[in-house]
Design an enzyme around this catalytic site. Structure first.
Site, mmCIF file in Angstrom:
data_model
loop_
_atom_site.group_PDB
_atom_site.id
_atom_site.type_symbol
_atom_site.label_atom_id
_atom_site.label_comp_id
_atom_site.label_asym_id
_atom_site.label_seq_id
_atom_site.Cartn_x
_atom_site.Cartn_y
_atom_site.Cartn_z
ATOM 1 N N HIS A 87 39.988 -37.142 18.243
ATOM 2 C CA HIS A 87 38.594 -37.027 18.721
ATOM 3 C C HIS A 87 37.972 -35.793 18.082
ATOM 4 O O HIS A 87 38.014 -34.699 18.636
ATOM 5 C CB HIS A 87 38.555 -36.915 20.250
ATOM 6 C CG HIS A 87 38.993 -38.166 20.935
ATOM 7 N ND1 HIS A 87 38.110 -39.129 21.378
ATOM 8 C CD2 HIS A 87 40.232 -38.636 21.205
ATOM 9 C CE1 HIS A 87 38.798 -40.136 21.916
ATOM 10 N NE2 HIS A 87 40.088 -39.865 21.822
ATOM 11 N N GLU B 102 44.938 -46.831 29.206
ATOM 12 C CA GLU B 102 45.346 -45.416 29.331
ATOM 13 C C GLU B 102 45.343 -45.078 30.818
ATOM 14 O O GLU B 102 44.408 -44.488 31.352
ATOM 15 C CB GLU B 102 44.401 -44.480 28.564
ATOM 16 C CG GLU B 102 44.937 -43.051 28.538
ATOM 17 C CD GLU B 102 44.018 -42.058 27.834
ATOM 18 O OE1 GLU B 102 42.909 -42.459 27.438
ATOM 19 O OE2 GLU B 102 44.412 -40.883 27.697
ATOM 20 N N HIS C 60 40.937 -47.672 23.009
ATOM 21 C CA HIS C 60 41.683 -46.985 24.055
ATOM 22 C C HIS C 60 42.036 -48.087 25.051
ATOM 23 O O HIS C 60 41.144 -48.670 25.668
ATOM 24 C CB HIS C 60 40.814 -45.935 24.735
ATOM 25 C CG HIS C 60 40.628 -44.689 23.938
ATOM 26 N ND1 HIS C 60 39.956 -44.671 22.749
ATOM 27 C CD2 HIS C 60 41.049 -43.414 24.167
ATOM 28 C CE1 HIS C 60 39.969 -43.427 22.282
ATOM 29 N NE2 HIS C 60 40.625 -42.646 23.111
ATOM 30 N N HIS D 250 45.014 -41.204 15.581
ATOM 31 C CA HIS D 250 44.137 -41.184 16.762
ATOM 32 C C HIS D 250 43.685 -39.766 17.078
ATOM 33 O O HIS D 250 44.479 -38.927 17.486
ATOM 34 C CB HIS D 250 44.878 -41.780 17.967
ATOM 35 C CG HIS D 250 44.001 -41.969 19.167
ATOM 36 N ND1 HIS D 250 43.662 -43.218 19.657
ATOM 37 C CD2 HIS D 250 43.370 -41.068 19.968
ATOM 38 C CE1 HIS D 250 42.875 -43.073 20.720
ATOM 39 N NE2 HIS D 250 42.686 -41.780 20.929
ATOM 40 N N ASP E 232 45.376 -36.951 19.053
ATOM 41 C CA ASP E 232 44.394 -37.223 20.107
ATOM 42 C C ASP E 232 43.459 -36.033 20.330
ATOM 43 O O ASP E 232 42.255 -36.172 20.164
ATOM 44 C CB ASP E 232 45.099 -37.627 21.416
ATOM 45 C CG ASP E 232 44.197 -38.422 22.358
ATOM 46 O OD1 ASP E 232 43.038 -38.699 21.994
ATOM 47 O OD2 ASP E 232 44.660 -38.771 23.459
ATOM 48 N N GLN F 108 32.797 -44.112 25.316
ATOM 49 C CA GLN F 108 33.566 -43.320 26.290
ATOM 50 C C GLN F 108 33.258 -43.690 27.748
ATOM 51 O O GLN F 108 34.145 -43.729 28.583
ATOM 52 C CB GLN F 108 33.277 -41.832 26.061
ATOM 53 C CG GLN F 108 33.779 -40.879 27.130
ATOM 54 C CD GLN F 108 35.227 -40.451 26.937
ATOM 55 O OE1 GLN F 108 35.565 -39.773 25.979
ATOM 56 N NE2 GLN F 108 36.088 -40.862 27.851
#
Ligand SMILES: [Zn+2]
Length: 423
Positions: A57, A211, A208, A55, A307, A150
């Site tokens: 970004h 979270e 996701h 995971h 992440d 997002q």
């Protein structure tokens, strides 16, 4: 190439490995060096399959300080900052930063990364940039991309159309963010839409999911349900799942078997969960990471992700999955021998399984992709964040580092320090 006298993650010592045509041709004790083969003496160090980050970004990485730093270090300021940065991004700068990160990753023996890419930008700038990066790094790093809305699939007007375009362009995995939709009902609806889209296209899913510290954020239940309904077992991942930390124990006792039955993989992001969750608490303050040992005990495949590295949400990190494993071990209190070994698996084999990597692992016929670590065991590798002595992808040496050592000048003491366990 013949690697001799290595230790394997399963504890076997004195192991040789023969590499031919980019694959593992033989593995075991007492192999004979074929004529012309390069001999690498592993000196008993740990020979592991490469690290895998489940995971990440990559569209945000190495952007820390642009256009300003995150003063509070919170999730909300991070999201606001990313919103400020997005209009300023250029494809060239994104590619440059992502390639720089991939260099860091390779040097740390990290050779496969699943990265989310934000699709809530009508230009799909980050998508185009990371697809170009994926192609460029393919000879040495497996980059899998997740179309990540997002700003919310239903909350953001163009998100579904953009996400679909991203998949058309070649993004591999369907992403989502159900807890960020306007209502619980919208969150559940987004999970349904996205799972159906993945089923139609034969793609994997990685959301996701929950979270949040809200114990009532239960989208993982919906994700498991649609996984089962659509026959997506083994192809779906719930990332973060931090609300599970705060959930009622009775409800979790029902939830864990549902996740296991649906074959949904789980990803915890220890560095980020421990810093971003629990921020509304006074004391006692929740850790916020999902229930890793309990998920494992229920038979769920659990991986750890990095992440973020130097982005609006997190100012630290260096692409070192042993740092991630070490933090996961501490936060989950997995300090028993089995627990510590499981944390190593969470950044290697478990993550590879979740990504569906083929040819991964230390067995005959698999890719000769591996990292030689200056440690005698997986636990010692985590303890020392061991030096990566040699990093190899399909038989090609990608990186070398010298033995980590320090020279001492102490009266009556040896001149070299040895941090590894005395033999
Ligand atoms: Zn994430």
């Amino acid at each position: 190439m013949l690697i001799c006298n290595a230790t394997l993650p399963d504890g076997r010592t004195g192991i040789d490995m023969l590499v031919r045509d980019g694959r593992i041709a033989a593995i075991g004790p007492g192999l004979v060096q074929p004529p012309g083969a390069e001999l690498v003496d592993a000196q008993g160090w740990l020979l592991s399959p490469p690290f895998v980050d489940a995971h990440f970004h990559m569209d945000a990485t190495l952007s820390y300080g642009l256009p300003r730093v995150n003063a509070s270090g919170t999730l909300l300021e991070g999201i606001a900052l990313w919103g400020e940065l997005k209009p300023l991004l250029t494809e060239e700068a994104l590619v440059e930063r992502a390639l720089a990160y991939c260099d860091w990753a390779v040097a740390k023996g990290l050779l496969a990364i699943r990265s989310h890419v934000d699709v809530c930008d009508d230009r799909l700038l980050a998508v185009r940039a990371l697809l170009a990066v994926k192609q460029q790094v393919a000879p040495y790093l497996d980059l899998q991309l997740v179309a990540f809305p997002q700003d919310g699939l239903l909350r953001s007007a163009s998100a579904l159309a953009n996400l679909t375009r991203a998949l058309d362009l070649g993004v591999d995995v369907v992403g989502g963010i159900p807890h960020f939709e306007r209502t619980m009902a919208d969150g559940a609806q987004s999970v349904k839409i996205l799972c159906e889209l993945a089923a139609q296209r034969g793609l994997r899913v990685d959301m996701h999911c929950d979270e949040s510290d809200d114990p009532h954020s239960r989208h993982i239940e919906t994700l498991a349900f649609h996984t089962q309904r659509l026959g997506l077992q083994g192809r779906v991942t719930g990332s973060h799942l931090t609300s599970m930390h705060s959930m009622d124990n009775y409800y979790v006792s029902k939830l864990l078997p549902l996740i296991a039955e649906a074959g949904v993989h789980a990803v915890a992001n220890p560095l980020i969960n421990i810093t971003l969750q629990g921020r509304h608490d006074s004391y006692p303050k929740r850790r916020g990471m999902t229930r890793v040992p309990e998920l494992l005990a229920a038979g769920v495949n659990v991986a750890f992700g990095h992440d973020c590295v130097m982005d609006p949400w997190y100012s630290l990190g260096s692409g070192d999955m042993l740092e991630v494993a070490q933090m996961g071990l501490h936060v989950a209190q997995m300090t028993g021998q089995d627990g510590m070994r499981a944390c190593f698996d969470a950044v290697t084999v478990n993550a590879a399984k979740l990504m569906g990597l083929s040819g991964y692992g230390m067995a005959v016929g698999n890719d000769a992709s591996f990292v030689l670590l200056q440690a005698r065991s997986t636990v010692e590798a985590i303890r020392l964040r061991a030096q990566r002595l040699l990093v190899v992808k399909r038989g090609q040496v990608l990186a070398r580092s010298p033995l980590a050592a320090a020279t001492l000048s102490l009266p009556g003491r040896p001149s070299q320090v040895d941090w590894t366990q005395a033999r």
